[in-house]
Design a protein around this motif. Structure first.
Motif, PDB file in Angstrom:
ATOM      1  N   PHE A  35      -8.385   2.915   0.112  1.00 48.12           N
ATOM      2  CA  PHE A  35      -8.066   2.617  -1.277  1.00 48.12           C
ATOM      3  C   PHE A  35      -6.736   1.881  -1.379  1.00 48.12           C
ATOM      4  O   PHE A  35      -6.615   0.843  -2.039  1.00 48.12           O
ATOM      5  N   GLU A  36      -5.714   2.395  -0.692  1.00 51.60           N
ATOM      6  CA  GLU A  36      -4.394   1.786  -0.768  1.00 51.60           C
ATOM      7  C   GLU A  36      -4.406   0.362  -0.233  1.00 51.60           C
ATOM      8  O   GLU A  36      -3.821  -0.545  -0.834  1.00 51.60           O
ATOM      9  N   ARG A  37      -5.077   0.145   0.886  1.00 52.90           N
ATOM     10  CA  ARG A  37      -5.117  -1.189   1.477  1.00 52.90           C
ATOM     11  C   ARG A  37      -5.891  -2.157   0.592  1.00 52.90           C
ATOM     12  O   ARG A  37      -5.468  -3.295   0.362  1.00 52.90           O
ATOM     13  N   GLY A  43      -4.148  -6.748  -5.474  1.00 52.68           N
ATOM     14  CA  GLY A  43      -2.930  -7.127  -6.175  1.00 52.68           C
ATOM     15  C   GLY A  43      -2.376  -8.449  -5.677  1.00 52.68           C
ATOM     16  O   GLY A  43      -1.907  -9.281  -6.463  1.00 52.68           O
ATOM     17  N   ARG A  44      -2.429  -8.669  -4.362  1.00 51.83           N
ATOM     18  CA  ARG A  44      -1.969  -9.937  -3.807  1.00 51.83           C
ATOM     19  C   ARG A  44      -2.857 -11.087  -4.267  1.00 51.83           C
ATOM     20  O   ARG A  44      -2.372 -12.192  -4.566  1.00 51.83           O
ATOM     21  N   PRO A  73      -2.338 -18.881   5.227  1.00 49.10           N
ATOM     22  CA  PRO A  73      -1.524 -18.480   6.381  1.00 49.10           C
ATOM     23  C   PRO A  73      -0.784 -17.179   6.109  1.00 49.10           C
ATOM     24  O   PRO A  73      -0.536 -16.813   4.954  1.00 49.10           O
ATOM     25  N   THR A  74      -0.417 -16.485   7.161  1.00 50.82           N
ATOM     26  CA  THR A  74       0.367 -15.261   7.023  1.00 50.82           C
ATOM     27  C   THR A  74       1.810 -15.613   6.705  1.00 50.82           C
ATOM     28  O   THR A  74       2.183 -16.786   6.626  1.00 50.82           O
ATOM     29  N   SER A  75       2.642 -14.608   6.516  1.00 52.18           N
ATOM     30  CA  SER A  75       4.046 -14.835   6.170  1.00 52.18           C
ATOM     31  C   SER A  75       4.807 -15.564   7.273  1.00 52.18           C
ATOM     32  O   SER A  75       5.853 -16.162   7.029  1.00 52.18           O
ATOM     33  N   ARG A 241       6.786  -7.676  -2.053  1.00 53.21           N
ATOM     34  CA  ARG A 241       8.059  -8.350  -2.317  1.00 53.21           C
ATOM     35  C   ARG A 241       8.945  -8.370  -1.075  1.00 53.21           C
ATOM     36  O   ARG A 241       9.779  -9.259  -0.911  1.00 53.21           O
ATOM     37  N   ALA A 242       8.760  -7.399  -0.200  1.00 52.72           N
ATOM     38  CA  ALA A 242       9.547  -7.335   1.037  1.00 52.72           C
ATOM     39  C   ALA A 242       8.977  -8.235   2.129  1.00 52.72           C
ATOM     40  O   ALA A 242       9.507  -8.265   3.240  1.00 52.72           O
ATOM     41  N   GLY A 243       7.884  -8.946   1.836  1.00 55.01           N
ATOM     42  CA  GLY A 243       7.300  -9.859   2.802  1.00 55.01           C
ATOM     43  C   GLY A 243       6.388  -9.209   3.814  1.00 55.01           C
ATOM     44  O   GLY A 243       6.117  -9.786   4.868  1.00 55.01           O
ATOM     45  N   LEU A 244       5.888  -8.001   3.499  1.00 52.95           N
ATOM     46  CA  LEU A 244       5.049  -7.269   4.450  1.00 52.95           C
ATOM     47  C   LEU A 244       3.569  -7.299   4.075  1.00 52.95           C
ATOM     48  O   LEU A 244       2.758  -6.635   4.717  1.00 52.95           O
ATOM     49  N   GLY A 245       3.230  -8.061   3.050  1.00 53.23           N
ATOM     50  CA  GLY A 245       1.864  -8.038   2.539  1.00 53.23           C
ATOM     51  C   GLY A 245       0.824  -8.634   3.458  1.00 53.23           C
ATOM     52  O   GLY A 245      -0.362  -8.342   3.316  1.00 53.23           O
ATOM     53  N   SER A 246       1.239  -9.470   4.412  1.00 54.30           N
ATOM     54  CA  SER A 246       0.253 -10.121   5.278  1.00 54.30           C
ATOM     55  C   SER A 246      -0.121  -9.285   6.497  1.00 54.30           C
ATOM     56  O   SER A 246      -1.031  -9.640   7.242  1.00 54.30           O
ATOM     57  N   ASP A 247       0.564  -8.185   6.711  1.00 54.88           N
ATOM     58  CA  ASP A 247       0.275  -7.325   7.866  1.00 54.88           C
ATOM     59  C   ASP A 247      -0.830  -6.341   7.475  1.00 54.88           C
ATOM     60  O   ASP A 247      -0.619  -5.476   6.615  1.00 54.88           O
TER      61      ASP A 247
END
Length: 299
Positions: A35-37, A43-44, A73-75, A241-247
């Protein structure tokens, strides 16, 4: 629609995500980590089409927009792995399917997307530098207090299913602890705040009216299911916002895993980690923080 809910035209993508997240919680159709993922990716996607494509109504999303999001592309600027692309497709497809069930959209640009089965990537604990980045991200608006307080509760080990139910009365700043009310995946307990967390929860308390029954971080009047969805979205916002959304291995459970990992580093005991996080299974606790549990770990 089967339940007679009328279609709502013009609802923003982010509002649709929140409604769909609440529906997923109500149906209990997916695990907490899934669910969280999924909600994080939804959201993204909402941010992608709203900010990057100028979309104000989810019904205006086209197949080409979905493809562009899936293949983005990823971050680090590298092409997304097959697993990342698969997860993105799953999340967007689920978003539109549930939005249609709710009567929020009529069409679905994802209907012909192929989804080969893949093993989901388990959540990993955040690192200390990543937590620092998330703290800074939570403070992106200096005057804001809700998001930093929500992150402070999360890094204390409070789960998204219980975060919105924490009230002003549950906080003891003198001792630096918070009463965790428990949820389906966590037992009732009392957890210590980090030093940073004490400061942010203190700021939040000073910004709120003197009402002991008021929720500390939730400002709506929705159901418990809506509260969990909103909490998940708030923590996901910090991660993104911390740039971790692509992992694909980073999601709200990663914050919980970080908190548990810190306890294990201090005590060397899985049972102490389980107590902090309110978890009922030592094996699941060990897997969450990235350890292979053996009975001797809790001795």
């Amino acid at each position: 629609m089967a339940d007679g809910t009328p279609a709502l035209a013009g609802l923003s993508p982010s509002c649709v995500v929140e409604a769909v997240a609440a529906r997923l919680v109500a149906e209990e159709a997916v695990s907490e980590q899934s669910f969280e993922r999924l909600v994080e990716l939804m959201g993204r996607f909402a941010g992608f089409v709203s900010t990057g494509q100028g979309v104000t109504d989810l019904a205006a999303v086209t197949r080409s927009m979905v493809d562009e999001f899936v293949d983005a592309p990823t971050s680090t600027g590298t092409a997304p792995s097959p697993t990342v692309r698969h997860l993105r497709r799953c999340a967007v497809r689920l978003l539109f399917r549930k939005a249609r069930e709710l009567g929020l959209v009529d069409g679905d640009p994802t209907l012909d997307l192929e989804l080969p089965a893949r093993r989901p990537t388990p959540a990993r604990p955040l690192t200390d530098p990543e937590v620092e980045r998330c703290r800074a991200a939570a403070l992106y608006l200096f005057e804001a207090t809700r998001l930093p307080a929500a992150w402070a509760l999360a890094e204390a080990g409070i789960r998204t299913g219980e975060l919105a139910r924490v009230t002003v009365a549950d906080v003891d700043l003198e001792v630096g602890v918070v009463h965790a009310p428990g949820c389906r995946s966590a037992k009732v307990r009392t957890v210590p705040l980090t030093e940073w967390g004490v400061a942010q929860v203190g700021r939040r308390l000073r910004a709120l009216p003197s009402d002991l029954s008021r929720a500390l971080t939730y400002e709506g009047d929705g159901s418990d299911k809506s509260k969990q969805a909103a909490s998940c979205i708030a923590i996901t916002d910090c991660l993104t916002r911390a740039g971790l959304g692509s992992d694909p291995a980073v999601r709200p459970a990663s914050v919980t895993a970080w908190a548990g990992r810190k306890v294990f580093e201090e005590t060397g005991r899985i049972d102490q980690v389980a107590a902090r996080l309110g978890m009922r299974s030592l094996d699941r606790t060990a897997r969450l923080i990235g350890l292979d549990h053996r009975p001797s770990d809790a001795s």
